[in-house]
Design a protein around this motif. Sequence first.
Motif, PDB file in Angstrom:
ATOM      1  N   TYR A  46       0.811  -1.160  -0.029  1.00  0.00           N
ATOM      2  CA  TYR A  46      -0.197  -0.038   0.056  1.00  0.00           C
ATOM      3  C   TYR A  46       0.855   1.145   0.043  1.00  0.00           C
ATOM      4  O   TYR A  46       1.593   1.287   0.822  1.00  0.00           O
ATOM      5  CB  TYR A  46      -0.966   0.044   1.174  1.00  0.00           C
ATOM      6  CG  TYR A  46      -1.800   1.297   1.446  1.00  0.00           C
ATOM      7  CD1 TYR A  46      -2.987   1.340   0.855  1.00  0.00           C
ATOM      8  CD2 TYR A  46      -1.319   2.371   2.233  1.00  0.00           C
ATOM      9  CE1 TYR A  46      -3.511   2.728   0.779  1.00  0.00           C
ATOM     10  CE2 TYR A  46      -1.824   3.456   2.377  1.00  0.00           C
ATOM     11  CZ  TYR A  46      -3.250   3.488   1.827  1.00  0.00           C
ATOM     12  OH  TYR A  46      -3.813   4.951   1.777  1.00  0.00           O
ATOM     13  N   THR A  47       0.520   2.167  -0.837  1.00  0.00           N
ATOM     14  CA  THR A  47       1.488   3.355  -0.982  1.00  0.00           C
ATOM     15  C   THR A  47       0.591   4.468  -1.449  1.00  0.00           C
ATOM     16  O   THR A  47      -0.493   4.315  -2.379  1.00  0.00           O
ATOM     17  CB  THR A  47       2.660   3.364  -1.902  1.00  0.00           C
ATOM     18  OG1 THR A  47       3.462   4.504  -1.901  1.00  0.00           O
ATOM     19  CG2 THR A  47       2.280   3.133  -3.143  1.00  0.00           C
ATOM     20  N   ASP A  48       0.888   6.022  -1.216  1.00  0.00           N
ATOM     21  CA  ASP A  48       0.341   6.870  -1.697  1.00  0.00           C
ATOM     22  C   ASP A  48       1.054   7.623  -2.844  1.00  0.00           C
ATOM     23  O   ASP A  48       1.004   8.707  -3.078  1.00  0.00           O
ATOM     24  CB  ASP A  48      -0.102   7.813  -0.730  1.00  0.00           C
ATOM     25  CG  ASP A  48       0.977   8.373   0.266  1.00  0.00           C
ATOM     26  OD1 ASP A  48       2.435   7.801   0.202  1.00  0.00           O
ATOM     27  OD2 ASP A  48       0.988   9.212   1.180  1.00  0.00           O
ATOM     28  N   HIS A  49       2.423   7.149  -3.090  1.00  0.00           N
ATOM     29  CA  HIS A  49       3.477   7.740  -3.841  1.00  0.00           C
ATOM     30  C   HIS A  49       3.661   7.091  -5.225  1.00  0.00           C
ATOM     31  O   HIS A  49       4.139   5.706  -5.067  1.00  0.00           O
ATOM     32  CB  HIS A  49       4.941   7.785  -3.134  1.00  0.00           C
ATOM     33  CG  HIS A  49       5.819   8.530  -3.672  1.00  0.00           C
ATOM     34  ND1 HIS A  49       6.702   8.375  -4.659  1.00  0.00           N
ATOM     35  CD2 HIS A  49       6.520   9.490  -3.060  1.00  0.00           C
ATOM     36  CE1 HIS A  49       7.684   9.320  -4.916  1.00  0.00           C
ATOM     37  NE2 HIS A  49       7.480  10.167  -3.921  1.00  0.00           N
ATOM     38  N   VAL A  65      -1.629  -1.456  -4.038  1.00  0.00           N
ATOM     39  CA  VAL A  65      -2.802  -0.693  -3.717  1.00  0.00           C
ATOM     40  C   VAL A  65      -2.277   0.739  -3.768  1.00  0.00           C
ATOM     41  O   VAL A  65      -1.653   1.223  -2.529  1.00  0.00           O
ATOM     42  CB  VAL A  65      -3.677  -0.891  -2.479  1.00  0.00           C
ATOM     43  CG1 VAL A  65      -4.782   0.122  -2.219  1.00  0.00           C
ATOM     44  CG2 VAL A  65      -3.970  -2.519  -2.607  1.00  0.00           C
ATOM     45  N   TYR A  66      -2.405   1.551  -4.807  1.00  0.00           N
ATOM     46  CA  TYR A  66      -2.036   2.902  -5.051  1.00  0.00           C
ATOM     47  C   TYR A  66      -2.965   3.831  -4.570  1.00  0.00           C
ATOM     48  O   TYR A  66      -4.211   3.663  -4.998  1.00  0.00           O
ATOM     49  CB  TYR A  66      -1.593   3.234  -6.464  1.00  0.00           C
ATOM     50  CG  TYR A  66      -1.072   4.570  -6.753  1.00  0.00           C
ATOM     51  CD1 TYR A  66      -0.231   5.223  -5.869  1.00  0.00           C
ATOM     52  CD2 TYR A  66      -1.519   5.485  -7.852  1.00  0.00           C
ATOM     53  CE1 TYR A  66       0.051   6.545  -6.071  1.00  0.00           C
ATOM     54  CE2 TYR A  66      -1.418   6.320  -8.152  1.00  0.00           C
ATOM     55  CZ  TYR A  66      -0.380   7.158  -7.300  1.00  0.00           C
ATOM     56  OH  TYR A  66       0.066   8.207  -7.498  1.00  0.00           O
ATOM     57  N   ASP A  67      -2.905   4.680  -3.691  1.00  0.00           N
ATOM     58  CA  ASP A  67      -3.931   5.528  -3.097  1.00  0.00           C
ATOM     59  C   ASP A  67      -3.095   6.949  -2.893  1.00  0.00           C
ATOM     60  O   ASP A  67      -3.069   7.454  -1.872  1.00  0.00           O
ATOM     61  CB  ASP A  67      -4.385   5.135  -1.681  1.00  0.00           C
ATOM     62  CG  ASP A  67      -5.113   5.771  -1.071  1.00  0.00           C
ATOM     63  OD1 ASP A  67      -6.102   6.732  -1.864  1.00  0.00           O
ATOM     64  OD2 ASP A  67      -5.466   5.932   0.339  1.00  0.00           O
ATOM     65  N   PRO A  68      -3.205   7.822  -4.145  1.00  0.00           N
ATOM     66  CA  PRO A  68      -2.668   9.135  -4.134  1.00  0.00           C
ATOM     67  C   PRO A  68      -3.711  10.014  -3.175  1.00  0.00           C
ATOM     68  O   PRO A  68      -3.264  11.224  -2.705  1.00  0.00           O
ATOM     69  CB  PRO A  68      -2.663   9.693  -5.508  1.00  0.00           C
ATOM     70  CG  PRO A  68      -3.492   8.487  -6.035  1.00  0.00           C
ATOM     71  CD  PRO A  68      -3.699   7.271  -5.486  1.00  0.00           C
ATOM     72  N   LYS A  69      -4.935   9.660  -3.000  1.00  0.00           N
ATOM     73  CA  LYS A  69      -6.068  10.665  -2.665  1.00  0.00           C
ATOM     74  C   LYS A  69      -6.207  10.399  -1.082  1.00  0.00           C
ATOM     75  O   LYS A  69      -7.103  11.072  -0.382  1.00  0.00           O
ATOM     76  CB  LYS A  69      -7.239  10.563  -3.133  1.00  0.00           C
ATOM     77  CG  LYS A  69      -7.214  11.009  -4.709  1.00  0.00           C
ATOM     78  CD  LYS A  69      -8.548  11.123  -5.377  1.00  0.00           C
ATOM     79  CE  LYS A  69      -8.340  11.705  -7.024  1.00  0.00           C
ATOM     80  NZ  LYS A  69      -9.579  11.587  -7.726  1.00  0.00           N
ATOM     81  N   HIS A  70      -5.680   9.392  -0.562  1.00  0.00           N
ATOM     82  CA  HIS A  70      -5.718   8.948   0.905  1.00  0.00           C
ATOM     83  C   HIS A  70      -7.193   8.870   1.145  1.00  0.00           C
ATOM     84  O   HIS A  70      -8.221   9.337   2.107  1.00  0.00           O
ATOM     85  CB  HIS A  70      -5.215  10.262   1.959  1.00  0.00           C
ATOM     86  CG  HIS A  70      -3.893  10.533   1.529  1.00  0.00           C
ATOM     87  ND1 HIS A  70      -3.340  11.922   1.110  1.00  0.00           N
ATOM     88  CD2 HIS A  70      -2.712   9.829   1.136  1.00  0.00           C
ATOM     89  CE1 HIS A  70      -2.033  11.859   1.120  1.00  0.00           C
ATOM     90  NE2 HIS A  70      -1.572  10.735   1.109  1.00  0.00           N
TER      91      HIS A  70
END
Length: 215
Positions: A46-49, A65-70
């Motif tokens: 899991y990362t936001d980067h 799981v890519y989560d740029p928007k938190h």
Amino acid sequence: MQKKHLVIAIYNPEWFMQVRELLRKRGVLFSYYYEPGEIPLSSVFYTDHKEIADSVSERKDLEVVYDPKHDCRKIEQAVLATYLIESFRELVIGVDPGKYITYVALGDGTLVDYGKTDLLGFIKDLKYFLECIPSRSFRVKIGASPKGLELVQVLSKEFRIPFEIVSEEKTSPAIESRDEIRYIAGKMKRGLRPFRFKDVYAAYRIALKKGVEVS
């Protein structure tokens, strides 16, 4: 219930603190990212980067799981992926009403979360469970007491979900019920000893019992 390891790589410090607190409270086994080659085989990542997400994308054994928007739904997606599922069949919130509202959230019978809060805090937590944790069925079971009936009346104005009123008989831990206490203590885990956390135990028992649906 957890079958895969979770690795997190979060760039935003505030979101990092929130996610770490959530995972620790949930009892999810996780570690921090350092190098692509150090990620355990078949982990959930899991990362936001974006650059980090791209750097690990060559690892075909990983579920990224890519989560740029938190987005709370994304971190919950990552947690569920460690259980090898995409959604709970049923999410039940058991509530022991009193001076404070003590609750447990059970996903397919397994403890997902718990808390002790006031009315506004419970409404906030209930919205989180509804909006963020995928489930095919959702219901709230509340102990049958004057405060419980009042709580149902308030919540039914805020939420269009099934509510059940449940008898509070035998929901408190008692010495003569030691076998049942031992069984539920094993399900609760996380250091939640029934005689020390009596309200959490009661909420757990309420979540397991069949009640009467009210609207």
